[in-house]
Scaffold this active site. Structure first.
Site, mmCIF file in Angstrom:
data_model
loop_
_atom_site.group_PDB
_atom_site.id
_atom_site.type_symbol
_atom_site.label_atom_id
_atom_site.label_comp_id
_atom_site.label_asym_id
_atom_site.label_seq_id
_atom_site.Cartn_x
_atom_site.Cartn_y
_atom_site.Cartn_z
ATOM 1 N N GLU A 176 16.281 23.906 -44.097
ATOM 2 C CA GLU A 176 16.974 22.632 -44.342
ATOM 3 C C GLU A 176 17.255 21.906 -43.022
ATOM 4 O O GLU A 176 18.396 21.673 -42.635
ATOM 5 C CB GLU A 176 18.273 22.864 -45.122
ATOM 6 C CG GLU A 176 18.032 23.354 -46.533
ATOM 7 C CD GLU A 176 19.290 23.436 -47.384
ATOM 8 O OE1 GLU A 176 19.195 23.245 -48.611
ATOM 9 O OE2 GLU A 176 20.374 23.697 -46.813
ATOM 10 N N GLU A 198 14.197 24.790 -53.009
ATOM 11 C CA GLU A 198 15.457 25.384 -53.475
ATOM 12 C C GLU A 198 16.010 24.567 -54.633
ATOM 13 O O GLU A 198 16.011 23.340 -54.586
ATOM 14 C CB GLU A 198 16.525 25.403 -52.372
ATOM 15 C CG GLU A 198 16.388 26.474 -51.343
ATOM 16 C CD GLU A 198 17.616 26.537 -50.431
ATOM 17 O OE1 GLU A 198 18.732 26.181 -50.893
ATOM 18 O OE2 GLU A 198 17.462 26.930 -49.272
#
Length: 479
Positions: free
Chosen positions: A318, A420
């Protein structure tokens, strides 16, 4: 000897005992009150419990003009808007920014200032934030009586002229087949506590159970030194190289493919924290790049040596706000690109065929995703797959995700996927497998063994969520 209970000595002791009893009663009352407050927060569907802030940018230009649109919703325990909930919400800003608009609110009639605003909200509203002229982090909180606080962070940047990390041209590699994946990095920790898994009453290995329901890929996170006192797993080292090697053997023995997720940290790395490993603190930038490269090579080499080379690698987790802070923060785009490139080179040195993913959160934030990808592309960072996190609470609606994936698939050469997610399982996968141009790769559910809407109950028994996946695998040709 008969003790004189009226003596000063025993009178003092008696007083201390009384004080102690009172103190214990106060502690018990405090605990009871806290439990009562928690109990009062246990609400039914449709009852307001929290303020949800969803920013459609989490990176803004520090030019005094750039703006970010932020969705504000009063939500229930199922993360659904409570449309009739009426609350006075106070917005607090820390950092160089100001509120310039709140939908259907005349800011001139409010008594606060640009960085603190208290306004009546029914169900939801839209807020517009304007950046100042400096680089830094803006924090926005939204508070209201009896509701959990909503918070978000926005980074302001001042991009310079991009400098290429290489002059070589790179043709993105294609993923072979579709991916129905699961991140189950918690599995060794759960098993160490004695947890077992079963499906319809039949005990089994969690990996094999997932495979039997259509999953074909497993994702594992890895931390540099998680056993450090401030690491992810002090003293135990879960998600270190040795635990990863053991899990990789199980994945390959099950006939599944393997995605390795480098956090490049001793602890969790995400848009709010990307702290460099303790062993790299104090290194100059040249040494830091070499440390990242050497560590990547070491991990890949040891995995390859035991016959478990990752099929895909994330160079960072991320990373839309950068990685290995402060050197690789999003404020330092050239440095960030060089660090990513060091990781890519480390992977390719050991395994040229391994697919490289750049993983950003931003499931529904299209402008933000384009900002990051445009800047990495301008610096010629080589990669193969764009990975997005999608959690509705932070990343917008399913329609936002669909539109973002469609745009990214058309705009860039790389394939796209949801790296995700947890909630809205069918809906998310319908989007993840259908981006235009045959550019959709698939998805990875995050920690389905134990968190949020897990596919196993707390006792390790499979539940109805797991039964969704055979149909997804069949519909989208996952093999």
């Amino acid at each position: 000897m008969i003790k004189n209970l009226n003596s000063p000595r025993y009178a003092n002791r008696k007083n201390w005992i009384i004080v102690l009893i009172i103190l214990i009663c106060c502690i018990i009352a405090s605990i009871s009150n806290a439990q009562g407050r928690r109990a009062r927060r246990v609400t039914l569907p449709g009852q307001p419990i929290e303020i949800q802030l969803t920013p459609y940018k989490t990176t803004m230009l520090g030019n005094g003009r750039d703006t970010a649109l932020i969705s504000v919703k009063i939500i229930d325990k199922d993360v659904k808007e409570v449309a009739n909930a009426q609350k006075l919400i106070t917005f607090h800003i820390k950092g160089d920014a100001r509120i310039i608009n709140i939908h259907n609110v005349n800011l001139k009639e409010t008594t606060n200032n640009d960085t603190v605003r208290t306004v009546p909200v029914t169900g939801s509203c839209w807020l517009v934030l304007q950046a100042g002229s400096s680089r830094g982090i803006i924090k926005l909180d939204a508070t209201a009586d009896s509701l959990y606080t909503g918070s978000t962070e926005i980074h302001t940047v001042q991009p310079g002229t991009p400098h290429r990390v290489t002059n070589a041209n790179y043709a993105p590699r294609k993923v072979q087949g579709k991916i129905l994946g699961a991140d189950i990095s918690f599995l060794p920790e759960l098993e160490s506590k004695g947890e077992t898994f079963s499906d319809n009453g039949t005990p089994g290995d969690a990996i094999e159970i997932l495979k039997a329901h259509g999953f074909n890929y497993i994702r594992l996170r890895i931390f540099n030194e998680p056993a450090n006192s401030k690491g992810y797993s002090p003293g135990k080292g879960f998600c270190d190289l040795e635990h990863t090697k053991a899990m990789a053997k199980r994945i390959k023995a099950a006939g599944m493919k393997f995605l390795l997720d480098f956090h490049y940290s001793d602890y969790w790395a995400d848009p709010q924290q990307q702290n460099k490993p303790a062993a790299w603190v104090g290194q100059d930038f040249t040494t830091l790049k070499k440390s990242l490269y050497d560590y990547t090579v070491k991990v890949m080499t040891e995995l390859k040596a035991q016959g478990t080379t990752p099929d895909m690698v994330q160079v960072g987790n991320e990373i839309n706000h950068g990685m290995v802070w402060p050197d690789g923060a999003i404020n330092n785009l050239d440095s960030l690109a060089q660090l990513i490139y060091s990781g890519v080179k480390g992977v390719k040195t050991v395994s040229p065929s391994t697919i490289i993913m750049l993983h950003i959160a931003l499931g529904g934030q299209n402008a933000e995703a384009r900002f990051f990808l445009d800047n990495m592309t301008a610096r010629k960072v080589p990669f193969d797959v764009i990975g997005l996190s999608y959690y509705p609470k932070w990343h917008g609606t399913p329609e936002d995700l669909k539109n973002n994936m469609a745009d990214l698939a058309k705009r860039y050469k790389q394939e796209v996927m949801v790296a995700e997610y947890s909630q809205l399982k069918q809906e998310v996968n319908d989007i993840a497998f259908t981006a235009p141009g045959n550019k959709a790769v698939g998805s990875f559910i995050w920690e389905p063994l134990s968190t949020w809407e897990g596919v196993f109950a707390r006792d390790g028994k499979s539940n109805a969520y797991l039964n969704i996946y055979p149909g997804i695998a069949k519909e989208y040709g996952v093999k």
